[in-house]
Every structure is written in C-alpha cells, then in structure tokens.
Enzyme design. Structure first.
Site, short mmCIF file in Angstrom:
data_model
loop_
_atom_site.label_atom_id
_atom_site.label_comp_id
_atom_site.label_asym_id
_atom_site.label_seq_id
_atom_site.Cartn_x
_atom_site.Cartn_y
_atom_site.Cartn_z
N ASP A 157 0.88 -1.16 0.00
CA ASP A 157 0.00 0.00 0.00
C ASP A 157 0.92 1.21 0.00
O ASP A 157 1.53 1.54 1.02
CB ASP A 157 -0.91 -0.01 1.22
CG ASP A 157 -1.95 1.10 1.18
OD1 ASP A 157 -1.88 1.97 0.29
OD2 ASP A 157 -2.83 1.10 2.04
N ASP B 192 -2.20 2.12 -6.50
CA ASP B 192 -1.20 2.23 -5.44
C ASP B 192 -1.27 1.09 -4.42
O ASP B 192 -0.73 1.19 -3.33
CB ASP B 192 -1.32 3.57 -4.73
CG ASP B 192 -2.65 3.75 -3.99
OD1 ASP B 192 -3.61 3.04 -4.33
OD2 ASP B 192 -2.71 4.60 -3.10
N GLU B 193 -1.91 -0.03 -4.79
CA GLU B 193 -2.02 -1.16 -3.87
C GLU B 193 -1.83 -2.47 -4.63
O GLU B 193 -2.31 -2.61 -5.77
CB GLU B 193 -3.41 -1.19 -3.22
CG GLU B 193 -3.71 0.03 -2.41
CD GLU B 193 -5.15 0.04 -1.90
OE1 GLU B 193 -5.95 -0.80 -2.35
OE2 GLU B 193 -5.46 0.91 -1.08
#
Length: 115
Positions: free
Chosen positions: A11, A109-110
């Site tokens: 994350d 973004d993960e």
C-alpha cells in the site's frame, strides 16, 4: 495439507503526491497535496505534520498549515494527473511482477504478492 505461502500487501502511502515530487522535487520540502480547496486526495509528509490528510476539505488544510506554521508556510495544491499515476503505477507493477508474476493490483497504489 496445503503448503504455506507468504503474502505481502503493498500500500504505497502518499503515492499520488510522490508521483508529482518525482517531476517537481521542490514539493518534497513544502506542505503539498493533490486536490484543491474542496477536497484533498493525498498529502505529503510535510503537510501531514500539520494534520493535512486525504478526504479533508482543502480549505481546512490550507488554514491548518498557515495557522500551525505561524504563517511561515502555505499549503501547495497540485492538480491530479491520472496519466502520470498510471505510468508510475505501471513502473511499480513491473518491479513487483519480478517477484510475483501473478501480482494482484487493488488500484494504482495497492498490490498483493504471493511470495
């Protein structure tokens, strides 16, 4: 019996503002955020020092920075650039896929890797 596996959850904190910092390094040392007066999507660490957070109205973030810095600093607003985020996310994905070709991304973004 199933074999055990090791899973890593990635994350990327402050991913969106970090993308802008790569192209505008001065943003790393001043309170900055992606968004505008109505809403902030993310902030950098100098802004977080003053309590500026994602999902906060930008006008409140601006007040926090000005008041808590004694008027010495001002919050810098950066406009979203989805193409930049997609490009940088693709670069990160490429690196992570070296460790797990079956990488599962949960957004730009993960990600989840099975190591």
């Amino acid at each position: 019996e199933q074999p055990l596996s090791t899973v890593a959850v990635i994350d990327m904190d402050s991913f969106f503002i970090s993308c802008h910092i790569l192209t505008q390094p001065r943003l790393s040392s001043v309170p900055a955020c992606v968004g505008g007066p109505s809403m902030i999507s993310t902030s950098n660490y100098p802004a977080r020092k003053y309590g500026v957070r994602a999902a906060m109205p930008g006008y409140i973030g601006k007040i926090l920075v000005k008041e808590l810095s004694g008027g010495k600093e001002e919050l810098v607003f950066v406009k979203s650039d989805y193409e930049l985020y997609e490009r940088k996310s693709g670069e990160v994905r490429g690196v992570l896929e070296e460790y797990d070709p079956g990488l599962r991304m949960g957004g730009l973004d993960e990600g989840v890797l099975d190591l």
